[in-house]
Design a protein around this motif. Structure first.
Motif, PDB file in Angstrom:
ATOM      1  N   MET B  79       1.031  -1.496   0.051  1.00 12.40           N
ATOM      2  CA  MET B  79       0.125   0.180  -0.077  1.00 12.40           C
ATOM      3  C   MET B  79       1.053   1.150   0.183  1.00 12.40           C
ATOM      4  O   MET B  79       0.479   2.701  -0.662  1.00 12.40           O
ATOM      5  CB  MET B  79      -0.962   0.579   1.125  1.00 12.40           C
ATOM      6  CG  MET B  79      -1.355  -1.216   1.651  1.00 12.40           C
ATOM      7  SD  MET B  79      -3.305  -0.726   0.053  1.00 12.40           S
ATOM      8  CE  MET B  79      -3.948   0.244   0.877  1.00 12.40           C
ATOM      9  N   VAL B  80       1.453   1.493   0.439  1.00  7.24           N
ATOM     10  CA  VAL B  80       2.866   2.708   0.990  1.00  7.24           C
ATOM     11  C   VAL B  80       3.764   2.617  -0.261  1.00  7.24           C
ATOM     12  O   VAL B  80       4.650   3.931  -0.557  1.00  7.24           O
ATOM     13  CB  VAL B  80       3.182   2.930   2.033  1.00  7.24           C
ATOM     14  CG1 VAL B  80       4.051   4.001   2.612  1.00  7.24           C
ATOM     15  CG2 VAL B  80       2.064   2.732   2.921  1.00  7.24           C
ATOM     16  N   THR B  81       4.651   1.292  -0.052  1.00  9.75           N
ATOM     17  CA  THR B  81       5.819   1.506  -1.217  1.00  9.75           C
ATOM     18  C   THR B  81       5.915   1.828  -2.724  1.00  9.75           C
ATOM     19  O   THR B  81       4.615   1.501  -3.002  1.00  9.75           O
ATOM     20  CB  THR B  81       7.072   0.197  -0.989  1.00  9.75           C
ATOM     21  OG1 THR B  81       6.156  -1.017  -1.356  1.00  9.75           O
ATOM     22  CG2 THR B  81       7.027   0.419   0.299  1.00  9.75           C
ATOM     23  N   ASN B  82       7.035   1.215  -3.146  1.00  7.06           N
ATOM     24  CA  ASN B  82       6.865   0.992  -5.034  1.00  7.06           C
ATOM     25  C   ASN B  82       5.324   0.574  -5.645  1.00  7.06           C
ATOM     26  O   ASN B  82       4.813   0.388  -6.517  1.00  7.06           O
ATOM     27  CB  ASN B  82       8.287   0.966  -5.741  1.00  7.06           C
ATOM     28  CG  ASN B  82       9.372   2.325  -5.756  1.00  7.06           C
ATOM     29  OD1 ASN B  82       7.938   2.879  -5.162  1.00  7.06           O
ATOM     30  ND2 ASN B  82      10.267   1.520  -5.907  1.00  7.06           N
ATOM     31  N   ALA B 180      -4.855   0.961  10.072  1.00  7.57           N
ATOM     32  CA  ALA B 180      -4.782   2.953  10.697  1.00  7.57           C
ATOM     33  C   ALA B 180      -3.662   3.492  10.590  1.00  7.57           C
ATOM     34  O   ALA B 180      -3.048   4.237  10.462  1.00  7.57           O
ATOM     35  CB  ALA B 180      -6.086   2.833  11.480  1.00  7.57           C
ATOM     36  N   ALA B 181      -2.807   2.923  11.974  1.00  9.70           N
ATOM     37  CA  ALA B 181      -1.726   3.876  12.338  1.00  9.70           C
ATOM     38  C   ALA B 181      -0.796   3.795  10.642  1.00  9.70           C
ATOM     39  O   ALA B 181      -0.140   4.327  10.701  1.00  9.70           O
ATOM     40  CB  ALA B 181      -0.889   2.264  12.863  1.00  9.70           C
ATOM     41  N   ILE B 182      -0.576   2.218   9.890  1.00 10.97           N
ATOM     42  CA  ILE B 182       0.570   2.594   8.499  1.00 10.97           C
ATOM     43  C   ILE B 182      -0.508   3.655   8.203  1.00 10.97           C
ATOM     44  O   ILE B 182       0.266   4.582   7.563  1.00 10.97           O
ATOM     45  CB  ILE B 182       0.183   1.410   7.999  1.00 10.97           C
ATOM     46  CG1 ILE B 182       1.344   0.212   8.629  1.00 10.97           C
ATOM     47  CG2 ILE B 182       0.742   1.367   6.507  1.00 10.97           C
ATOM     48  CD1 ILE B 182       1.233  -0.855   7.925  1.00 10.97           C
ATOM     49  N   ALA B 183      -1.607   3.761   7.996  1.00 13.32           N
ATOM     50  CA  ALA B 183      -2.239   4.489   6.742  1.00 13.32           C
ATOM     51  C   ALA B 183      -1.477   6.433   7.859  1.00 13.32           C
ATOM     52  O   ALA B 183      -1.321   6.953   6.570  1.00 13.32           O
ATOM     53  CB  ALA B 183      -3.776   4.670   7.630  1.00 13.32           C
ATOM     54  N   ILE B 184      -1.993   6.623   9.020  1.00 12.36           N
ATOM     55  CA  ILE B 184      -1.891   7.889   9.859  1.00 12.36           C
ATOM     56  C   ILE B 184       0.047   7.894   8.824  1.00 12.36           C
ATOM     57  O   ILE B 184      -0.005   9.400   8.777  1.00 12.36           O
ATOM     58  CB  ILE B 184      -1.951   7.998  10.629  1.00 12.36           C
ATOM     59  CG1 ILE B 184      -3.723   7.762  11.279  1.00 12.36           C
ATOM     60  CG2 ILE B 184      -1.519   9.156  11.363  1.00 12.36           C
ATOM     61  CD1 ILE B 184      -4.273   7.391  12.495  1.00 12.36           C
ATOM     62  N   GLY B 185       0.801   6.942   9.292  1.00  8.31           N
ATOM     63  CA  GLY B 185       1.722   7.224   9.221  1.00  8.31           C
ATOM     64  C   GLY B 185       2.634   7.532   8.040  1.00  8.31           C
ATOM     65  O   GLY B 185       3.271   7.864   7.332  1.00  8.31           O
ATOM     66  N   GLN B 191      10.426   9.681   7.414  1.00  7.70           N
ATOM     67  CA  GLN B 191       9.665   8.675   8.450  1.00  7.70           C
ATOM     68  C   GLN B 191       8.720   7.736   8.431  1.00  7.70           C
ATOM     69  O   GLN B 191       7.828   7.829   9.692  1.00  7.70           O
ATOM     70  CB  GLN B 191      10.826   9.409   9.719  1.00  7.70           C
ATOM     71  CG  GLN B 191      11.643  10.000   9.976  1.00  7.70           C
ATOM     72  CD  GLN B 191      12.913   8.911   9.275  1.00  7.70           C
ATOM     73  OE1 GLN B 191      13.205   7.633   8.889  1.00  7.70           O
ATOM     74  NE2 GLN B 191      13.574   8.684  10.998  1.00  7.70           N
ATOM     75  N   LYS B 192       8.024   7.409   7.478  1.00  8.23           N
ATOM     76  CA  LYS B 192       6.882   6.953   7.714  1.00  8.23           C
ATOM     77  C   LYS B 192       6.800   5.858   8.348  1.00  8.23           C
ATOM     78  O   LYS B 192       5.699   5.542   9.431  1.00  8.23           O
ATOM     79  CB  LYS B 192       6.760   6.996   5.578  1.00  8.23           C
ATOM     80  CG  LYS B 192       5.956   8.164   5.639  1.00  8.23           C
ATOM     81  CD  LYS B 192       6.095   7.064   3.403  1.00  8.23           C
ATOM     82  CE  LYS B 192       6.125   8.357   2.916  1.00  8.23           C
ATOM     83  NZ  LYS B 192       4.921   8.377   2.144  1.00  8.23           N
ATOM     84  N   LEU B 193       7.568   5.355   8.449  1.00 12.54           N
ATOM     85  CA  LEU B 193       7.921   4.065   8.967  1.00 12.54           C
ATOM     86  C   LEU B 193       7.606   4.121  10.793  1.00 12.54           C
ATOM     87  O   LEU B 193       7.451   3.477  11.279  1.00 12.54           O
ATOM     88  CB  LEU B 193       9.153   2.649   8.501  1.00 12.54           C
ATOM     89  CG  LEU B 193       8.320   1.599   8.835  1.00 12.54           C
ATOM     90  CD1 LEU B 193       7.542   0.771   8.520  1.00 12.54           C
ATOM     91  CD2 LEU B 193       9.731   0.865   8.467  1.00 12.54           C
ATOM     92  N   LEU B 194       8.312   4.948  11.375  1.00 13.10           N
ATOM     93  CA  LEU B 194       8.702   5.238  12.239  1.00 13.10           C
ATOM     94  C   LEU B 194       7.329   6.415  12.752  1.00 13.10           C
ATOM     95  O   LEU B 194       6.770   5.316  13.974  1.00 13.10           O
ATOM     96  CB  LEU B 194       9.638   6.815  12.910  1.00 13.10           C
ATOM     97  CG  LEU B 194      10.438   7.045  13.821  1.00 13.10           C
ATOM     98  CD1 LEU B 194      11.113   5.398  14.132  1.00 13.10           C
ATOM     99  CD2 LEU B 194      11.771   7.609  13.984  1.00 13.10           C
TER     100      LEU B 194
END
Lengths: 232, 266
Positions: B79-82, B180-185, B191-194
């Motif tokens: 969902m978030v990387t390439n 949801a945490a990943i979405a907000i990040g 530092q999306k992961l953090l």
């Protein structure tokens, strides 16, 4: 026939940065259009908006009259300028995947193109060179019978012979109903296949014209005009 | 489309989970064979069965931890990387994307629990103990339990069903909390992961605070009868299910909103 893509006052802002500002554009069917501009001009933002990967801050973008949604995603075939496919997948797995999700994926065409480029269906992406991966990605995109192909730097990492093959594929593959939007820096290589060009600078459209008009009116190639207009 | 998405979710994740679970079960069998054999009873070699047993216990815990981690990894990567360029240009709604991943992750979590259970059974039960267990769950015993429950106003079947539903909904809640945490990040530029990691705990904290307030409500309300305790127990499972379901809906909505309206892939 109506335009395949139409933007009205399209604006995208990221915090303080105005990536696209009041863009008004129309792309006709059956044309190959070059989206040209220096880095940071808003090309990628425009392409992402087209694909529904970004949502406009204001204004509209419509494909076949619809704002980006699953239906438009079915009719737009997008080639990003990065490797976006799952590395562990084999080419035949990817064909299965595309066939499953896209109702306009022509598997026979894809297999034929793969054979022409001497790539094995059972190879995993992981084992391929960057250039070969890019070719596979291009084959997947061009094997779909889409209304709009959006190619972001399609010939960047590829050898000159393959470039010719790719450009040839692009010309012969689209139909009168379909258009191809190519975003690139390699203008000289691509110029021969372009019908129209759009110049983008700092988020604004500075020029829309057919290639023929530029050559007649300006008396120079698109490449030269670009270097003039965007001189650093 | 949803079934296709689920199919590909399983295809992408099976190659991690099956080996993991197979390993856990094999290790259980191995441990059992080692500790029941008498080769290692002498002196120094005694350390080996103990070591293997510790390894076995660690592997049970690790099965859950690794399952958790793989669920996070799968969601984040696609969902978030390439790979997001592929995922988000598929002709499906964001709702279906999230739902397919939720379903697949829930099934893996359930499988992890079953594997852990099987693995414990392998180790601790031999045939005689299994007979005892069968006896415990015999129809006459179950009958007694059912009678005891119904005399207190509980239906045995309903309670079991409610308990299972609650466990399932709770698993979904924990998974949706990750999403949801990943979405907000994802909203952050760097530092999306953090950020995701931090927001996982922030979300948990906020949920805890709110649920404490909500739990205080029945204590002060009038709809507890004079014989207060039984009503509390009657409503425990259903209220648990409803409140966890609400939490699931909220976390799903947050994830869906961010990925459909606030997506910004690099």
């Amino acid at each position: 026939m109506s335009a395949i893509l139409k933007c009205t006052n399209l604006t995208k802002q990221f915090g303080k940065k105005l990536a696209l500002s009041d863009v008004n554009l129309s792309l006709e069917r059956g044309k190959i259009i070059g989206l040209l501009g220096p880095n940071g001009s808003g090309k990628t933002t425009f392409i992402k908006l087209l694909n529904g990967l970004l949502v406009p801050t204001s204004g509209e973008i419509r494909i076949n009259g619809l704002t980006p949604c699953p239906q438009t995603k079915q009719t737009v075939s997008y080639l990003p300028d990065k490797t976006y496919l799952n590395d562990w997948m084999k080419v035949c797995d990817l064909f299965d995947f595309f066939e499953d999700f896209y109702n306009n994926f022509d598997r026979m065409k894809a297999v034929e193109m793969l054979q022409r480029l001497n790539i094995n269906q059972n190879d995993r992406l992981k084992s391929m060179s960057k250039g070969t991966k890019e070719k596979v990605q291009l084959i997947l995109v061009m094997s779909r019978n889409a209304d709009l192909y959006v190619l972001d730097e399609p010939i960047g990492g590829v050898d000159p012979a393959s470039r010719d093959y790719i450009l040839n594929t692009i010309i012969t593959n689209y139909s009168e109903k379909a258009s191809v939007l190519i975003s690139t820096h390699l203008i000289a290589d691509i110029e021969s296949v372009l019908d129209d060009v759009i110049f983008l600078k700092d988020g604004k459209v500075t020029l829309t014209s057919s290639v023929d008009d530029i050559r007649m009116q300006e008396g120079k190639s698109v490449d030269n005009l670009f270097r003039e207009v965007f001189k650093c | 489309m949803l079934s296709k998405l689920i199919k590909y979710e399983f295809k992408s994740t099976a190659k991690w989970f099956f080996p993991l679970y197979a390993f856990t079960v094999v290790l259980a069998q191995l441990t059992k064979m080692l500790i029941s054999s008498s080769i290692f009873e002498e002196g120094m070699l005694n350390i080996i069965p103990t070591a293997i047993t510790s390894l076995y216990v660690i592997s049970i815990v690790a099965t859950f931890i690794i399952t958790f981690f793989l669920i996070v990894y799968r969601f984040y990567k696609s969902m978030v990387t390439n790979e997001g360029y592929l995922t988000h240009t598929l002709p499906v709604t964001t709702t279906k994307l999230i739902l397919s991943k939720l379903i697949s992750a829930t099934l893996w979590a359930i499988l992890a629990s079953i594997i852990a259970l099987i693995s414990i059974l392998i180790l601790y039960f031999d045939v005689t103990e299994f007979q005892e267990l069968k006896h415990f769950f015999s129809s006459s015993n179950l009958q007694l339990i059912a009678e005891e429950l119904s005399s207190n106003g509980f239906s045995f079947i309903l309670t079991i069903i409610e308990a299972i539903v609650l466990v399932l909904i709770t698993i979904c809640y924990y998974i949706l909390k990750i999403y949801a945490a990943i979405a907000i990040g994802q909203l952050f530029n760097t530092q999306k992961l953090l950020a995701s990691f931090a927001f996982y705990f922030v979300l948990g904290f906020i949920t805890q605070v709110i649920s404490i307030f909500i739990m205080l409500v029945p204590m002060f309300s009038d709809w507890i009868s004079s014989d207060g305790s039984i009503d509390f127990f009657h409503t425990l499972l259903p209220t648990g299910i409803i409140s966890t379901f609400l939490l699931c809906v909220i976390h799903f909505a947050i994830t869906n909103y961010i990925f459909s309206k606030k997506l910004n892939l690099e």
